[in-house]
Motif scaffolding. Structure first.
Motif, short mmCIF file in Angstrom:
data_model
loop_
_atom_site.label_atom_id
_atom_site.label_comp_id
_atom_site.label_asym_id
_atom_site.label_seq_id
_atom_site.Cartn_x
_atom_site.Cartn_y
_atom_site.Cartn_z
N ILE A 132 0.63 -1.05 -0.57
CA ILE A 132 -0.12 -0.10 -0.26
C ILE A 132 0.54 1.50 0.05
O ILE A 132 0.44 2.29 -1.49
CB ILE A 132 -1.14 -0.12 1.57
CG1 ILE A 132 -1.98 -1.25 0.89
CG2 ILE A 132 -2.13 1.20 1.61
CD1 ILE A 132 -2.98 -1.41 2.12
N LEU A 133 2.14 0.99 0.75
CA LEU A 133 2.84 2.32 0.75
C LEU A 133 3.38 2.54 -0.44
O LEU A 133 3.67 3.78 -0.99
CB LEU A 133 3.98 2.19 2.23
CG LEU A 133 2.81 2.72 3.55
CD1 LEU A 133 3.92 2.05 4.74
CD2 LEU A 133 2.82 4.12 3.99
N PHE A 134 3.83 1.53 -1.12
CA PHE A 134 4.68 1.75 -1.64
C PHE A 134 3.73 2.28 -3.53
O PHE A 134 4.20 2.95 -3.56
CB PHE A 134 5.33 0.34 -2.52
CG PHE A 134 6.90 0.81 -2.28
CD1 PHE A 134 7.57 1.55 -2.61
CD2 PHE A 134 7.33 -0.78 -1.45
CE1 PHE A 134 9.40 1.29 -2.16
CE2 PHE A 134 8.58 -0.52 -0.82
CZ PHE A 134 9.70 0.76 -1.77
N VAL A 157 10.63 -4.67 7.36
CA VAL A 157 10.97 -4.81 8.42
C VAL A 157 10.02 -6.53 7.88
O VAL A 157 10.16 -7.92 8.64
CB VAL A 157 9.56 -4.21 9.21
CG1 VAL A 157 8.93 -5.14 10.40
CG2 VAL A 157 10.48 -3.31 9.75
N TRP A 158 9.60 -6.43 6.91
CA TRP A 158 8.86 -7.72 6.19
C TRP A 158 9.81 -8.35 5.85
O TRP A 158 10.32 -10.03 6.70
CB TRP A 158 8.04 -6.87 4.60
CG TRP A 158 7.63 -7.67 4.03
CD1 TRP A 158 7.74 -9.67 4.43
CD2 TRP A 158 7.12 -7.34 3.15
NE1 TRP A 158 6.73 -10.19 3.79
CE2 TRP A 158 6.89 -9.42 2.61
CE3 TRP A 158 7.03 -6.83 1.53
CZ2 TRP A 158 6.14 -9.38 1.37
CZ3 TRP A 158 6.40 -7.39 0.21
CH2 TRP A 158 5.81 -8.59 -0.06
N VAL A 159 10.95 -8.35 4.97
CA VAL A 159 12.20 -9.26 4.90
C VAL A 159 12.54 -9.31 5.90
O VAL A 159 13.31 -10.41 6.27
CB VAL A 159 13.14 -8.15 4.03
CG1 VAL A 159 14.34 -9.21 3.51
CG2 VAL A 159 12.50 -7.35 2.52
N LEU A 160 13.43 -8.20 6.96
CA LEU A 160 13.78 -9.09 8.19
C LEU A 160 13.27 -10.48 8.76
O LEU A 160 13.71 -10.99 9.30
CB LEU A 160 13.83 -7.40 9.02
CG LEU A 160 14.25 -8.28 10.54
CD1 LEU A 160 15.93 -8.01 10.37
CD2 LEU A 160 13.84 -6.62 11.17
N MET A 194 21.46 3.49 5.75
CA MET A 194 22.08 4.03 7.55
C MET A 194 21.29 3.98 8.56
O MET A 194 22.00 3.42 9.22
CB MET A 194 22.39 5.58 7.25
CG MET A 194 23.01 5.62 6.22
SD MET A 194 23.41 7.71 6.14
CE MET A 194 24.12 8.48 8.19
N PHE A 195 20.22 3.53 8.23
CA PHE A 195 19.44 3.11 9.65
C PHE A 195 19.46 1.43 10.09
O PHE A 195 19.78 1.10 10.96
CB PHE A 195 17.51 2.76 8.91
CG PHE A 195 16.75 2.54 10.01
CD1 PHE A 195 16.52 3.50 10.81
CD2 PHE A 195 16.18 1.40 9.67
CE1 PHE A 195 15.40 2.70 12.11
CE2 PHE A 195 14.81 1.10 11.15
CZ PHE A 195 15.08 1.31 11.99
N CYS A 196 19.88 0.65 9.02
CA CYS A 196 20.25 -0.78 8.76
C CYS A 196 20.97 -0.95 9.49
O CYS A 196 21.04 -1.97 10.58
CB CYS A 196 19.62 -1.56 7.32
SG CYS A 196 18.27 -2.05 6.96
N TYR A 197 22.62 0.13 9.01
CA TYR A 197 23.44 -0.57 9.47
C TYR A 197 23.40 0.02 11.41
O TYR A 197 24.05 -0.47 11.67
CB TYR A 197 24.40 1.03 8.90
CG TYR A 197 25.89 -0.39 9.25
CD1 TYR A 197 26.52 -0.86 8.73
CD2 TYR A 197 26.69 0.77 10.76
CE1 TYR A 197 27.98 -1.63 9.02
CE2 TYR A 197 27.93 -0.19 11.29
CZ TYR A 197 28.57 -1.20 9.89
OH TYR A 197 29.20 -1.29 10.93
N PHE A 224 10.42 1.42 2.48
CA PHE A 224 11.11 1.55 2.28
C PHE A 224 11.75 0.94 3.65
O PHE A 224 11.79 -0.67 4.04
CB PHE A 224 12.27 1.84 2.08
CG PHE A 224 12.93 2.26 1.11
CD1 PHE A 224 11.80 2.90 -0.30
CD2 PHE A 224 13.86 1.60 0.61
CE1 PHE A 224 12.11 2.76 -1.55
CE2 PHE A 224 14.25 2.10 -1.40
CZ PHE A 224 14.04 2.86 -1.72
N LYS A 225 10.65 1.62 4.74
CA LYS A 225 10.53 0.58 6.31
C LYS A 225 9.93 -0.14 6.08
O LYS A 225 10.65 -1.17 7.00
CB LYS A 225 11.14 2.06 7.67
CG LYS A 225 11.35 1.38 8.58
CD LYS A 225 11.14 2.83 9.58
CE LYS A 225 12.86 4.46 8.95
NZ LYS A 225 13.18 4.60 10.14
#
Lengths: 240, 66
Positions: free
Chosen positions: A27-29, A213-216, A64-67, A208-209
Motif C-alpha cells: 500500500i505504501l509503495f 521489517v517484512w524481509v527482516l 544508514m538506518f539498517c547499519y 522502505f522501512k
C-alpha cells in the motif's frame, strides 16, 4: 521484552505480523509511487530528474538506518549474549547492503545528468561507498569461520567499529563542502521544499522501512528454523 | 503518455533508477522467501523423522536456546 526474546515465541509472532507488513509495504509503495510521479511537481532547477530523489533519499536513509540497527543488535549480542540479537543483525545486513547499493546507483544515475559525471570522490559519496564495503565485510566475515559463534562475534565487532562511519556520512556534506548538496530535509525550520515534494519522499521512506521489517521477519524466521535443522541433524548423527 | 515517459528528457535516468530499485528489492524479497520455504520443508521432514515425543523433549531441553 523478554517475552519476545524466546525464539519459539518470536517465530509465532513473526509469522503473524509478516502478512501485515507485506500489505502495508504494498500500500505504501503504491501511494508513494503515485505521489512521486503524479502529485509531486518537477523541480524548478532540476526538472523531472528530481523524481529520482524519491528512491535515492529513502534508500540512503535506510542504508544508514539498517547499519545503525545492525550495530545496536551486535552490541546487544556481544554484551548480553541475546540469542535473537545476532540473528537480527545477520538478517539486517543484506537488506542494508541492498539499500546502500541502491542509493549509490540511483545517485550515480542522478549525478550524470545534473553534475555531468557518474561518480566523484566527494566526501558523501565516498563515505557511502565505505558503508557498502562495511556491509560486504560483515557478511564475508560471518562465513569466514568454521565455528559459527566465532564468526558471529568477529562480525559483531566489525559492525560496532564501522558504526563510526555513520556520523561521518551524516555530517560529510557539512564538514567537506564538495559536490553533494547538504540535506534539504533535516533542517532547522523544516525541509527547504514544499510539502508536495517532501511528503512523497517521507511516504517512500516509510515504505522502505516496512519493506525492511517484512524481509527482516522472513530472514529471522529462516535463520531460526535453520538453527533447529542443525540441532536435529546433530541429534540424528549423535543420538541415533 | 510519451511525454510522461520521456520525463523531460531525463527518462533514461529516472526509469533506470526506479527499475533497478524494483529489481533489487523484489529479488531480495523472493530469495528470502524461497530460502525460508526450503528451510521449513527440511525442518518438517526432519521433525517427522525424529518423531513428536523426542521433539517435545528436545524443545524443552535445548531447542529454544539455539
Amino acid at each position: 521484552m523478554h517475552r519476545f526474546a524466546n525464539p519459539t515465541r518470536f517465530l509465532k509472532i513473526a509469522a503473524a505480523v509478516q502478512p501485515w507488513m507485506a500489505g502495508l509495504t504494498i500500500i505504501l509503495f503504491g501511494t508513494g509511487l503515485y505521489m512521486a510521479f503524479f502529485t509531486a511537481p518537477p523541480d524548478y532547477q532540476q526538472g523531472e530528474s528530481i523524481r529520482i530523489m524519491y528512491v535515492h533519499v529513502p534508500a540512503a536513509w535506510m542504508g544508514m538506518f539498517c547499519y545503525a540497527a545492525m550495530a545496536v543488535a551486535s552490541a546487544v549480542a556481544l554484551i548480553w549474549k541475546h540469542p535473537l540479537a545476532d540473528v537480527a543483525a545477520k538478517a539486517t545486513a543484506p537488506v542494508g547492503a541492498a539499500f546502500t547499493f541502491l542509493s549509490l546507483a540511483t545517485g550515480s544515475l542522478w549525478g550524470k545528468p545534473m553534475w555531468g559525471t557518474w561518480w566523484v570522490w566527494d566526501a558523501r559519496l565516498t563515505s557511502m561507498l565505505i558503508l557498502l564495503f562495511l556491509y560486504i565485510g560483515y557478511m564475508a566475515l560471518q562465513g569466514a569461520f568454521d565455528d559459527r559463534t566465532r564468526g558471529a562475534k568477529a562480525s559483531a565487532v566489525l559492525a560496532l567499529v564501522g558504526a563510526v562511519n555513520l556520523p561521518i556520512i551524516k555530517f560529510s556534506v557539512d564538514w567537506w563542502n564538495t559536490l553533494h548538496q547538504t540535506s534539504s530535509f533535516m533542517k532547522q525550520g523544516g525541509p527547504s521544499m514544499p510539502p508536495e515534494m517532501w511528503i512523497p519522499a517521507v511516504v517512500m521512506a516509510v515504505a522502505f522501512k516496512t519493506y525492511y521489517v517484512w524481509v527482516l521477519l522472513v530472514r529471522i524466521r529462516q535463520e531460526l528454523t535453520a538453527n533447529k535443522v542443525r540441532i536435529l541433524r546433530l541429534k540424528q548423527v549423535h543420538g541415533g | 503518455m510519451a511525454e510522461f515517459f520521456s520525463m523531460g528528457g531525463y527518462g533514461t535516468y529516472v526509469w533506470t533508477s526506479y527499475g533497478l530499485t524494483a529489481v533489487v528489492l523484489v529479488v531480495l524479497l523472493v530469495v528470502s522467501l524461497k530460502s525460508l520455504k526450503s528451510t521449513e520443508t527440511t525442518f518438517d521432514r526432519l521433525r517427522a523423522a525424529v518423531g513428536p515425543k523426542e521433539m517435545k523433549r528436545m524443545e524443552t531441553a535445548n531447542g529454544d536456546e539455539a
